[in-house]
Scaffold this motif. Structure first.
Motif, PDB file in Angstrom:
ATOM      1  N   LEU A   1       0.860  -1.186   0.000  1.00 14.32           N
ATOM      2  CA  LEU A   1       0.000   0.000   0.000  1.00 14.32           C
ATOM      3  C   LEU A   1       0.893   1.233   0.000  1.00 14.32           C
ATOM      4  O   LEU A   1       1.622   1.489   0.968  1.00 14.32           O
ATOM      5  N   ARG A   2       0.826   1.993  -1.081  1.00 16.02           N
ATOM      6  CA  ARG A   2       1.669   3.182  -1.211  1.00 16.02           C
ATOM      7  C   ARG A   2       0.877   4.422  -0.838  1.00 16.02           C
ATOM      8  O   ARG A   2      -0.173   4.701  -1.396  1.00 16.02           O
TER       9      ARG A   2
ATOM     10  N   ASP B   1       3.650   9.396   1.760  1.00 18.87           N
ATOM     11  CA  ASP B   1       4.945   9.499   2.432  1.00 18.87           C
ATOM     12  C   ASP B   1       5.549   8.172   2.876  1.00 18.87           C
ATOM     13  O   ASP B   1       6.581   8.140   3.537  1.00 18.87           O
ATOM     14  N   ALA B   2       4.914   7.051   2.495  1.00 22.07           N
ATOM     15  CA  ALA B   2       5.448   5.761   2.936  1.00 22.07           C
ATOM     16  C   ALA B   2       4.920   4.624   2.065  1.00 22.07           C
ATOM     17  O   ALA B   2       4.034   4.814   1.223  1.00 22.07           O
ATOM     18  N   MET B   3       5.497   3.459   2.303  1.00 23.03           N
ATOM     19  CA  MET B   3       5.043   2.255   1.627  1.00 23.03           C
ATOM     20  C   MET B   3       4.848   1.172   2.688  1.00 23.03           C
ATOM     21  O   MET B   3       5.741   0.905   3.488  1.00 23.03           O
ATOM     22  N   HIS B   4       3.654   0.566   2.711  1.00 24.62           N
ATOM     23  CA  HIS B   4       3.317  -0.404   3.747  1.00 24.62           C
ATOM     24  C   HIS B   4       3.133  -1.784   3.118  1.00 24.62           C
ATOM     25  O   HIS B   4       2.363  -1.941   2.165  1.00 24.62           O
ATOM     26  N   LEU B   5       3.819  -2.775   3.652  1.00 24.31           N
ATOM     27  CA  LEU B   5       3.642  -4.148   3.211  1.00 24.31           C
ATOM     28  C   LEU B   5       2.717  -4.819   4.217  1.00 24.31           C
ATOM     29  O   LEU B   5       3.101  -5.063   5.364  1.00 24.31           O
TER      30      LEU B   5
ATOM     31  N   TYR C   1     -10.127   7.850  -2.869  1.00 19.60           N
ATOM     32  CA  TYR C   1      -9.233   7.376  -1.817  1.00 19.60           C
ATOM     33  C   TYR C   1      -9.849   6.171  -1.103  1.00 19.60           C
ATOM     34  O   TYR C   1     -11.074   6.064  -0.988  1.00 19.60           O
ATOM     35  N   THR C   2      -8.998   5.279  -0.619  1.00 19.28           N
ATOM     36  CA  THR C   2      -9.454   4.114   0.136  1.00 19.28           C
ATOM     37  C   THR C   2      -8.648   4.021   1.421  1.00 19.28           C
ATOM     38  O   THR C   2      -7.415   4.053   1.392  1.00 19.28           O
ATOM     39  N   THR C   3      -9.360   3.896   2.555  1.00 13.80           N
ATOM     40  CA  THR C   3      -8.701   3.741   3.850  1.00 13.80           C
ATOM     41  C   THR C   3      -8.812   2.289   4.303  1.00 13.80           C
ATOM     42  O   THR C   3      -9.896   1.700   4.287  1.00 13.80           O
ATOM     43  N   PHE C   4      -7.675   1.717   4.693  1.00 14.23           N
ATOM     44  CA  PHE C   4      -7.609   0.345   5.197  1.00 14.23           C
ATOM     45  C   PHE C   4      -7.581   0.380   6.715  1.00 14.23           C
ATOM     46  O   PHE C   4      -6.753   1.071   7.315  1.00 14.23           O
ATOM     47  N   PHE C   5      -8.468  -0.392   7.331  1.00 15.66           N
ATOM     48  CA  PHE C   5      -8.515  -0.509   8.784  1.00 15.66           C
ATOM     49  C   PHE C   5      -7.933  -1.873   9.151  1.00 15.66           C
ATOM     50  O   PHE C   5      -8.467  -2.911   8.757  1.00 15.66           O
ATOM     51  N   LEU C   6      -6.824  -1.863   9.915  1.00 15.09           N
ATOM     52  CA  LEU C   6      -6.068  -3.075  10.182  1.00 15.09           C
ATOM     53  C   LEU C   6      -6.258  -3.574  11.613  1.00 15.09           C
ATOM     54  O   LEU C   6      -6.716  -2.843  12.484  1.00 15.09           O
TER      55      LEU C   6
ATOM     56  N   LYS D   1      -5.097  -1.736  14.762  1.00 14.48           N
ATOM     57  CA  LYS D   1      -5.751  -0.429  14.900  1.00 14.48           C
ATOM     58  C   LYS D   1      -5.119   0.651  14.028  1.00 14.48           C
ATOM     59  O   LYS D   1      -5.458   1.828  14.136  1.00 14.48           O
ATOM     60  N   LYS D   2      -4.231   0.232  13.172  1.00 11.69           N
ATOM     61  CA  LYS D   2      -3.589   1.162  12.257  1.00 11.69           C
ATOM     62  C   LYS D   2      -4.514   1.436  11.078  1.00 11.69           C
ATOM     63  O   LYS D   2      -5.287   0.574  10.657  1.00 11.69           O
ATOM     64  N   GLU D   3      -4.432   2.645  10.542  1.00 17.53           N
ATOM     65  CA  GLU D   3      -5.201   3.016   9.358  1.00 17.53           C
ATOM     66  C   GLU D   3      -4.236   3.495   8.276  1.00 17.53           C
ATOM     67  O   GLU D   3      -3.314   4.255   8.554  1.00 17.53           O
ATOM     68  N   VAL D   4      -4.462   3.024   7.041  1.00 19.56           N
ATOM     69  CA  VAL D   4      -3.616   3.407   5.910  1.00 19.56           C
ATOM     70  C   VAL D   4      -4.527   3.894   4.786  1.00 19.56           C
ATOM     71  O   VAL D   4      -5.438   3.174   4.367  1.00 19.56           O
ATOM     72  N   THR D   5      -4.279   5.106   4.292  1.00 15.62           N
ATOM     73  CA  THR D   5      -5.097   5.674   3.215  1.00 15.62           C
ATOM     74  C   THR D   5      -4.269   5.794   1.945  1.00 15.62           C
ATOM     75  O   THR D   5      -3.174   6.355   1.958  1.00 15.62           O
ATOM     76  N   VAL D   6      -4.801   5.247   0.863  1.00 15.63           N
ATOM     77  CA  VAL D   6      -4.110   5.280  -0.426  1.00 15.63           C
ATOM     78  C   VAL D   6      -4.994   5.971  -1.462  1.00 15.63           C
ATOM     79  O   VAL D   6      -6.220   6.002  -1.332  1.00 15.63           O
TER      80      VAL D   6
END
Length: 248
Positions: A146-147, A150-154, A169-174, A177-182
Motif C-alpha cells: 500500500l503506497r 509518504d510511505a510504503m506499507h507491506l 481514496y481508500t482507507t484500510f482498517f487493520l 488499529k492502524k489506518e492506511v489511506t491510499v
C-alpha cells in the motif's frame, strides 16, 4: 543520468520503447537491451541499471525468471505486458508500475515517470520479492503493498478488517488499529481481493469475511466487524449479500 535497460524479445517493440524513452526522458541513458532470460540477467548484473523496462513474456521464458536471478533489487522495474490477468494481479499486489500493450505513449510516459519519481524509496526489494511470491505461488502469499504519499506499507491481507472509500481514496482498517489511506479507488481493491474472501456489501465498503463477528438484519442490515465497526449493507445488494453470507 538514469541508467536504464530494455528487456524485450520483439525487435520492433524494443525500438518503440527506445524511441519513447529517448524522446521523453532526456535524463535516461539506455545502457543495454536483451530479449532472452540469460542475456537479461547478465545485462542487469553487469550494467547495474537504476531502471529496468521489462516485457513479461520473453523469447525463452519470462521476466519473473530474470528477477529471481538478479537479487538484490537495486533498480525500479516497469513491466510491459499484453493483457494477462494473473500477471497484472501479481504486479498490482506489489504496487509496481506496468504498461499494457499495445503501448500508448501517454500511459508509457506516465508509468516511467512514476517509477523515476519513486526511485528514492528503499522498498524496491520488498516490492519485487512480494511480486515474485504472488507470481510463483498465487494465493499462497497474501501480502499487498500500500503506497501512501509518504510511505510504503507491506500488509498481510489477513490483517485487513475492512476498507472504506472516500471518492478516489481508500482507507484500510487493520487489526493493529492502524489506518492506511491510499489514492486508489475501492473498486480496484475489490477486484484485486476477489479471491481472498472479501465482500463488498456497500459501494463504499469492502470487508474481510474472516473479520466478521455478526450480521444484524435490523434497520436495513449491517455487518459488525471484530474491531466493533458497523458496516452498512446497501438495499440493492442486501439479498445477494445475505445469500453469500449464508453459504459461509
Amino acid at each position: 543520468m538514469i541508467r536504464t535497460v530494455i528487456i524485450e524479445d520483439e525487435i520492433h517493440l524494443r525500438e518503440i520503447n527506445r524511441m519513447l524513452l529517448t524522446e521523453n526522458f532526456p535524463d535516461v541513458e539506455i545502457v543495454g537491451e536483451a530479449g532472452r532470460v540469460e542475456d537479461a540477467v547478465e545485462l542487469i548484473k553487469s550494467e547495474k541499471p537504476q531502471l529496468v523496462l521489462c516485457d513479461i513474456e520473453l523469447e525463452n521464458g519470462n521476466c519473473f525468471q530474470v528477477l529471481q536471478k538478479c537479487r538484490p533489487y537495486n533498480f525500479r522495474p516497469v513491466f510491459i505486458t499484453a493483457f494477462n490477468q494473473y500477471a497484472i494481479k501479481a504486479i498490482k499486489f506489489s504496487a509496481i508500475d506496468y504498461i499494457l500493450k499495445p503501448v500508448n505513449e501517454f500511459e508509457f510516459c506516465d508509468a516511467i515517470q512514476r517509477a523515476i519519481d519513486s526511485m528514492p524509496e528503499k522498498n524496491s526489494q520488498q516490492q519485487t520479492e512480494n511480486l515474485l511470491a504472488h507470481a510463483n505461488y498465487g494465493k499462497a502469499n497474501k501480502k499487498v503493498v500500500l503506497r501512501t504519499a509518504d510511505a510504503m506499507h507491506l500488509v498481510d491481507v489477513n490483517d485487513i478488517i475492512y476498507c472504506k472509500s472516500d471518492n478516489s481514496y481508500t482507507t484500510f482498517f487493520l487489526h493493529d488499529k492502524k489506518e492506511v489511506t491510499v489514492s486508489k479507488s475501492i473498486k480496484e481493491f475489490a477486484e484485486l481481493f476477489s479471491d481472498y474472501n472479501f465482500l463488498r456489501p456497500h459501494q463504499s465498503f469492502l470487508v474481510n469475511l474472516n473479520a466478521i463477528t455478526k450480521i444484524d438484519k435490523t434497520d436495513g442490515g449491517f455487518i459488525i466487524m471484530n474491531n466493533g465497526a458497523e458496516v452498512p449493507i446497501s438495499s440493492r445488494r442486501k439479498q445477494l449479500i445475505f445469500e453469500q453470507l449464508d453459504k459461509l
